[in-house]
Scaffold this active site. Structure first.
Site, PDB file in Angstrom:
ATOM      1  N   CYS A  26      -2.976   0.933   9.732  1.00 45.13           N
ATOM      2  CA  CYS A  26      -3.938   0.182   9.529  1.00 45.13           C
ATOM      3  C   CYS A  26      -4.921  -0.642  10.317  1.00 45.13           C
ATOM      4  CB  CYS A  26      -3.451  -1.084   8.469  1.00 45.13           C
ATOM      5  SG  CYS A  26      -2.243  -2.160   9.412  1.00 45.13           S
ATOM      6  N   HIS A  63       0.746  -1.207   0.008  1.00 39.85           N
ATOM      7  CA  HIS A  63      -0.090  -0.015  -0.029  1.00 39.85           C
ATOM      8  C   HIS A  63       0.752   1.265   0.036  1.00 39.85           C
ATOM      9  CE1 HIS A  63      -3.228  -2.602   2.343  1.00 39.85           C
ATOM     10  NE2 HIS A  63      -3.588  -2.438   1.074  1.00 39.85           N
TER      11      HIS A  63
END
Length: 256
Positions: free
Chosen positions: A245, A160
């Site tokens: 996250c 990511h």
């Protein structure tokens, strides 16, 4: 009030999906304890927590940032690139619906919240193994009426965009530029991480949470004038966890 949605570590956590790391044995009890310490840290920094129970059906369910994106006016429920994780979204959407109206990102595009770095009204969106250009374009359509713009950023070498860079405030981005499109944050001060996986840090108010496994990055931030809090998330990192996250953070007084 600043609020964080989290989800506990489930008993199947060791079966997590991996993209770039080699699988290692995971001590689930230790992971649970580290996640609880993470939640305690957020509370100590003044956040109100909505802590969802773990779900054994979803080994990666604690990574609540990926299935949704919460803005000041609305929340976007993502169509995740990891198809095996898409069933995580409905229960998380139910929790978010207490605070924001929802929009759902439709096929064929994919988007995961770990690919979105928000700085003011600009959302830098990683074009990555998990988020597509179609997903980025669809996000832009959904949020344009609220005054936001999307800037796509090519990502390579990591899962990511937030693995490659995070905003730490003061017009500063902590980054591993080897993993993202050169010049993507050209208007900002860039602090280059001395440890490859260390760019994923979490700013809460005036504090930057940094994994304890990255002491040189902690030192860099402190020397650059930032207040840093170190947190041991080593067992969670075996599942490619970052400190961003594991929570969805937003102002709860805005919205519905």
């Amino acid at each position: 009030m600043l609020t964080a949605i989290t989800r506990g570590v489930g008993p199947t956590f060791a079966d997590c999906n991996l993209e770039f790391l080699v699988r290692q044995p995971i001590d689930v009890d230790r992971a649970v304890a580290q996640h609880q310490a993470y939640e305690t840290c957020l509370r100590e920094l003044g956040l109100q927590l909505v802590s969802l129970p773990p779900d054994p059906e979803f080994p990666d369910g604690l990574f609540v940032e990926d299935p949704a994106l919460v803005l000041d006016e609305i929340a976007i429920v993502c169509r995740m690139g990891a198809e095996v994780r898409r069933k995580e979204a409905p229960s998380l959407a139910d929790a978010i619906a207490r605070f924001r109206p929802l929009e759902w990102l439709a096929a064929p595009g994919t988007l995961e919240g770990g690919d979105v770095v928000r700085i003011g009204k600009t959302l830098f969106v990683g074009i990555s193994p998990r988020s597509s250009r179609e997903g980025s374009a669809r996000l832009a359509d959904l949020i344009r009426p609220y005054g936001y713009r999307v800037v796509p950023v090519a990502v390579h070498g990591c899962m990511h965009l937030k693995s490659a860079c995070c905003s730490v405030g003061r017009d500063t981005v902590l980054a591993n530029r080897a993993w993202m499109e050169p010049g993507a944050f050209g208007d900002f001060r860039i602090l280059e991480v001395p440890e490859p996986w260390a760019a994923d840090v979490l700013r809460v108010g005036d504090t930057v949470i940094v994994p304890a496994s990255f002491p040189r990055t902690q030192d860099l931030l402190e020397r650059s004038g930032f207040h840093v809090r170190s947190l041991d998330v080593s067992e969670l990192q075996k599942a490619e966890a970052g400190v961003t996250c594991m929570s969805l953070i937003f102002e709860a007084s805005t919205g519905v």
